[in-house]
Scaffold this active site. Structure first.
Site, short mmCIF file in Angstrom:
data_model
loop_
_atom_site.label_atom_id
_atom_site.label_comp_id
_atom_site.label_asym_id
_atom_site.label_seq_id
_atom_site.Cartn_x
_atom_site.Cartn_y
_atom_site.Cartn_z
N SER A 1 0.84 -1.19 0.00
CA SER A 1 0.00 0.00 0.00
C SER A 1 0.88 1.24 0.00
O SER A 1 2.02 1.22 0.46
CB SER A 1 -0.90 0.02 1.25
OG SER A 1 -0.12 0.18 2.42
N LYS A 2 0.31 2.34 -0.50
CA LYS A 2 1.08 3.57 -0.62
C LYS A 2 1.40 4.19 0.73
O LYS A 2 2.25 5.07 0.81
CB LYS A 2 0.34 4.58 -1.50
CG LYS A 2 -0.98 5.08 -0.93
CD LYS A 2 -1.67 6.03 -1.91
CE LYS A 2 -2.98 6.57 -1.36
NZ LYS A 2 -3.67 7.45 -2.33
N ARG A 3 0.73 3.73 1.79
CA ARG A 3 1.02 4.25 3.12
C ARG A 3 2.35 3.71 3.66
O ARG A 3 2.94 4.31 4.55
CB ARG A 3 -0.11 3.91 4.10
CG ARG A 3 -1.38 4.68 3.81
CD ARG A 3 -2.31 4.65 5.00
NE ARG A 3 -3.45 5.55 4.81
CZ ARG A 3 -4.30 5.88 5.77
NH1 ARG A 3 -4.13 5.39 6.98
NH2 ARG A 3 -5.31 6.70 5.53
N ARG B 1 6.22 11.79 3.76
CA ARG B 1 6.07 10.61 4.60
C ARG B 1 7.37 10.31 5.36
O ARG B 1 7.35 9.92 6.53
CB ARG B 1 5.68 9.40 3.75
CG ARG B 1 5.35 8.17 4.58
CD ARG B 1 5.14 6.93 3.74
NE ARG B 1 3.95 7.04 2.93
CZ ARG B 1 3.97 6.97 1.60
NH1 ARG B 1 5.10 6.83 0.95
NH2 ARG B 1 2.85 7.06 0.92
#
Length: 494
Positions: free
Chosen positions: A253-255, A469
């Site tokens: 996932s992009k998280r 991030r």
């Protein structure tokens, strides 16, 4: 002998995902290894989220990886149109066929009733799904509701008991109880088909012989098998690939990992290294070598060599492989050519010059000022984020909220970025100068640099997302509990 035909069918609703490229690679290798055709179809029935820009991004990114298709919306072919939005008449004909045969029915239940039903089923710990309320409507009642213009969907009937059994190319015999399958909506209230209906109709009419897709679709197979039976068609061979995983074994996932193909292009990875790495996801060459191209993979391809264990998408392993390509596969001249082409892609250099020209006294000053535009993840420390007004908790919140706001943009340009960040600062009641400080640090590694708005615009969402991030992680990250609290607070902004 029947021609082998496979397909990839992405939805143009966001960034081109590495998972799409992974599935495309295996579909292409399987079809071409058997002298067949690989088809690209655009599933754009979600009119609210589908965009032309996203479609173009998907096509461009797959081409960048060298995953060319034999038939598609841009190349044509005998089985078109290859966009679902252009196949409305086809779907209308086939849904009428199901209605006439009694395999589908019109459902007039309101969203409110369906919501109440779902809450009741959850409270009573019953299986979630439609309860067949509109199955009892007579033809006269249906006609009256239609004449009154009542909104409705068209659902598929299903067996009340028993199991659906089907064979998966990798998993063998699979059984799923019909009690676990919902009376699937086939046509939405806006008249557009759902994925499940259009998918089956398109695969049949396009002659798809093997459906190779991610394992998240296994539980949908009974719906598809039932539709093939209702139409009297031969179902294709199903093959469900293991999902790509983060290093912690969670779904990619992009998280937790950059998932956009654009990110890897912007960061300076070689496309041949990326596609080589995707080929190593749950599969290996018979001779054990780790460096190979698409054509070598195709010649040696055997779908039965796919391992069902969730393949780990490890950026460090990709970095190693990309380094091998850079050092061993390119001559010095080729290295220079590829580097210059990457550094100046999309006129990047021309966009950077206006930001730095007024700040330099000699050309050697350019390196420090322009370096942030051709760097990867910036080296950061918690000390760099220290601010006279903002606490560390506020800084993390600013970074997280700014990231969510940037991800929601439909147009990526300087004005849109500036407007959304100014609006967010105002909503959070933080002076814009203070609000932008954490972003300056996360994006450039410095408190003072070229305009952070311009920098974000030039770097693009994927690289900007990775740097923001990274800044959050350097500050200790966000726990699940804190993330939930931040999400609720962010939603409250509207």
């Amino acid at each position: 002998m029947t021609e082998i035909r496979t397909r990839i069918a992405p939805s143009p609703t966001g960034d081109p995902h590495v998972g799409t490229a992974y599935i495309a690679l295996f579909n292409r290798c399987f079809a071409h290894s058997k002298g067949g055709k690989f088809v690209l179809r655009i599933e754009d029935t979600d009119q609210l989220r589908s965009t032309e820009r996203s479609e173009q991004d998907i096509l461009d990114s797959l081409r960048w990886l060298g995953l060319h298709w034999d038939e598609g919306p841009d190349t044509g072919g005998d089985a078109g149109p290859y966009r679902q939005s252009e196949r409305s008449e086809i779907y209308e004909t086939h849904i009428q066929d199901l209605l006439k045969k009694g395999h589908a029915f019109r459902c007039f239940c309101s969203p409110e009733r369906l919501d109440r039903l779902r809450k009741q089923q959850m409270a009573e710990k019953q299986p979630l799904g439609y309860d067949g309320h509109c199955l009892s409507l007579t033809e006269d009642e249906v006609e009256k509701k239609l004449a009154a213009g009542e909104n409705h969907v068209i659902r598929m009937k299903k067996p009340e008991s028993g199991e659906c059994q089907f064979n998966d190319l990798l998993r063998g015999e699979v059984s799923i109880a019909w009690s676990q399958i919902d009376m699937q909506v086939l046509i939405k209230s806006d008249g557009l088909p759902t994925y499940h209906f259009a998918n089956v109709v398109d695969d049949h009419l396009m002659g798809i012989t093997h459906v190779i897709r991610g394992e998240e679709w296994i539980n949908s197979v009974p719906k598809h098998v039932l539709l093939y039976e209702y139409f009297g068609w031969q179902a294709p061979v199903f093959c469900h690939m293991p999902l790509l995983r983060n290093p912690d074994k969670s779904k990619l996932s992009k998280r937790k990992n950059p998932t956009s193909i654009n990110y890897y292009q912007d960061m300076g990875y070689l496309p041949e290294a990326v596609v080589n790495y995707l080929g190593m996801m749950g599969w290996s060459m018979p001779d054990g070598r780790e460096v190979f191209d698409v054509e070598a993979m195709t010649k040696a391809f055997d779908i039965e060599r796919v391992s069902l264990g969730g393949p780990i998408f490890d950026i460090q392993k990709l970095d190693w492989l990309n380094g091998v390509y850079l050092r061993e596969s390119l001559s010095e001249e080729q290295f220079a050519e590829r580097f210059i082409a990457w550094a100046t892609a999309d006129e990047k250099l021309q966009r950077v010059i206006p930001l730095i020209q007024q700040r330099v006294e000699k050309f050697s000053d350019v390196v420090e000022l322009a370096g942030l535009f051709i760097s990867g993840v910036i080296e950061l420390s918690p000390e760099k984020f220290k601010h006279k007004v903002l606490s560390q908790e506020q800084i993390v919140k600013i970074l997280q909220f700014a990231l969510w706001r940037l991800e929601s943009l439909t147009a990526w340009d300087r004005d849109a970025i500036e407007s959304c960040l100014q609006d967010l600062a105002q909503t959070m009641e933080i002076k814009i100068r203070d609000f932008l400080f954490p972003l300056f640090i996360a994006i450039s590694g410095k408190a003072v640099s070229t305009s952070v708005i311009d920098s974000i615009a030039i770097l693009g969402l994927d690289v900007s997302r990775a740097r923001i991030r990274h800044g959050i992680d350097v500050l200790g990250g966000v726990s699940k509990k804190a993330a939930k609290r931040l999400e609720n607070e962010y939603r409250a902004f509207g």
